[in-house]
Design an enzyme around this catalytic site. Structure first.
Site, PDB file in Angstrom:
ATOM      1  CG  ASN A   1      10.751 -41.159 -41.513  1.00 44.89           C
ATOM      2  OD1 ASN A   1      10.322 -41.444 -41.003  1.00 44.89           O
ATOM      3  ND2 ASN A   1      10.981 -39.947 -42.436  1.00 44.89           N
TER       4      ASN A   1
ATOM      5  CG  HIS B   1      10.578 -37.507 -37.637  1.00 48.43           C
ATOM      6  ND1 HIS B   1      10.026 -39.388 -37.477  1.00 48.43           N
ATOM      7  CD2 HIS B   1      10.326 -36.518 -38.690  1.00 48.43           C
ATOM      8  CE1 HIS B   1       9.493 -39.082 -38.964  1.00 48.43           C
ATOM      9  NE2 HIS B   1       9.950 -37.490 -39.104  1.00 48.43           N
TER      10      HIS B   1
ATOM     11  CB  CYS C   1       6.421 -36.807 -39.394  1.00 49.99           C
ATOM     12  SG  CYS C   1       6.305 -37.346 -40.809  1.00 49.99           S
TER      13      CYS C   1
END
Lengths: 356, 80
Positions: free
Chosen positions: A294, A264, A115
């Site tokens: 995501n 994020h 991430c």
């Protein structure tokens, strides 16, 4: 030259859509409704068999280079940041170096991060240019995370999609650039988001291929992504605001000095909780996950590229970008955009069939 | 905060009727008490009652009484 500047970005997602209707058939209506309510994700783009993260990265890179009329042989640094590369060895950056027709004087290597791969890799590229090692860098953040998620994992499948972003980084002529990086890690939490049987520690075997069902009904094998949702959520909504406050202090700015705050795109509720904790005004917020999900590492550069496409990056403005997740790790970067900000790279963002 | 208010928060997160929650009610019987349901509980309890659950507490929740106990330990006075 003391800093660098992002001169172009382009992203690519697979053409295949995974809709909530398909998920309802797989997991049932109640489960999908509750996760959609929390995550705010209506649709994901997922790779088809045979497509890889590097295919997406290649398509994004080619579009970017063509749009800016850049000769690939002028790129002297290629970094591929991903946890779903083509091979354990060689580095996928080397494969892409060949596909893109880059010069033999171009350095190419991978960075293995999830991430947070964008702020981390951006800081590496920035540092190498400032140190005089490179002049024109192509950073590729790519992930095909859906290939490591069990198709019956009702907690993760609805959240994730695949994608890649190409970012061109060059020396700044004094007009805009990177104002600061703030990176960190809490390695004691490595096990909260991991694929247990994916390397030397737990070799793959018949046993690691066996489906297991946990007490909440989630199905997966030891070769698929495991997430401790409560731990990741707790880290994201309580630790990340602290980290961002500390970063602002280190950078010598306040939230009032920042024009846009990008996070994020883990899930909508999480992002909104962080915005709320930091008291980020609505006009400085930007979300982009409803139609793609995501994406892990490419999530933050995609939201940045999309903000650029939608005209949210004004010349001379400042963007604070924060990523957090697997590791556990976090990264914050503050960017000032040039007064002579180039128009965003436009055009198709879907992986062309011929590229795979 | 009244106990009824806390029950309402938990019931909302788990999509059930608040009357169905007693101290010894086993939360694991509810379909919505899965990984997403636990996250919903963490969010709702923080936002509406100021109760913060760490991951160990969240993952070890079993009975409704565990939540009342957690609230009390964090200084939330629960009245009838």
């Amino acid at each position: 030259m003391t800093t660098t500047v992002i001169t172009a970005m382009h992203y690519c997602v697979p053409s295949r859509r995974l809709t909530n209707l398909e998920l309802i058939e797989r997991f049932g209506e109640r489960q999908v409704k509750s996760i959609v309510k929390m995550a705010g994700i209506e649709e994901r783009r997922v790779v088809s068999p045979g497509e890889t993260a590097s295919d997406l990265a290649y398509a994004a890179a080619v579009t970017l280079l063509n749009d800016r009329g850049i000769d690939p042989r002028t790129i002297d640094l290629l970094v591929f940041a991903s946890q779903t590369g083509d091979y354990q060895l060689p580095a996928t950056a080397c494969v892409l170096h060949g596909r893109l027709g880059l010069d033999e004087h171009c350095a190419a290597f991978d960075i293995n991060l999830g991430c947070t791969s964008f702020p981390y890799a951006l800081s590496v590229v920035h540092g190498m240019i400032v140190a005089g090692v490179a002049k024109r860098a192509l950073l590729l953040n790519a992930e095909a995370l859906t290939t490591v998620i069990h198709p019956l994992d009702r907690g993760l499948v609805p959240l994730h999609g695949d994608g890649a972003v190409a970012t061109l980084v060059e020396p700044s002529d004094g007009d805009g650039g990177m104002l600061g990086f703030f990176l960190g890690t809490d390695g004691t939490g490595y096990h909260h988001l991991m694929i247990p049987a994916s390397g030397a520690r737990v070799p793959r075997s018949d046993a690691t291929k066996r489906d297991e069902k946990d007490e909440t009904g989630i199905v997966r094998t030891q070769e698929h992504l495991h997430m401790n949702g409560a731990a990741i959520f707790h880290f994201s909504v309580y630790k990340v605001p602290e980290v961002i406050r500390e970063a602002l202090t280190r950078f010598g700015v306040t939230m009032a000095d920042v024009d846009l705050v990008l996070l994020h795109q883990a899930n909508r509720t999480m992002v909104q909780q962080i915005y709320r904790a930091l008291e980020v005004p609505a006009e400085k917020q930007f979300l982009f996950m409803e139609k793609i999900g995501n994406l892990s590492g490419p999530s933050t550069p995609v939201v940045l590229a999309e903000a650029w496409r939608q005209g949210r990056l004004r010349p001379g403005s400042r963007t604070l970008l924060a990523a957090f997740g697997v590791g556990l790790s976090w990264g914050v970067v503050l960017i000032e955009w040039p007064r002579a900000l180039a128009p965003a790279v436009q055009g198709p963002i879907e992986l062309p069939a011929a590229a795979s | 905060m009244t106990r009824a208010e806390l029950r309402l928060i938990v019931a909302g997160a788990l999509e059930i009727e608040p009357d169905g929650l007693q101290e010894d009610t086993d939360l694991r019987q509810f379909e919505a008490f899965d990984s997403v349901g636990v996250l919903s509980l963490m969010i709702e309890l923080d936002e509406k009652a100021g109760v913060k659950m760490n991951p160990e507490e969240a993952n070890s929740l079993q009975r409704y009484g565990d939540i009342e106990g957690l609230a009390r330990r964090q200084g939330v006075e629960l009245t009838d």
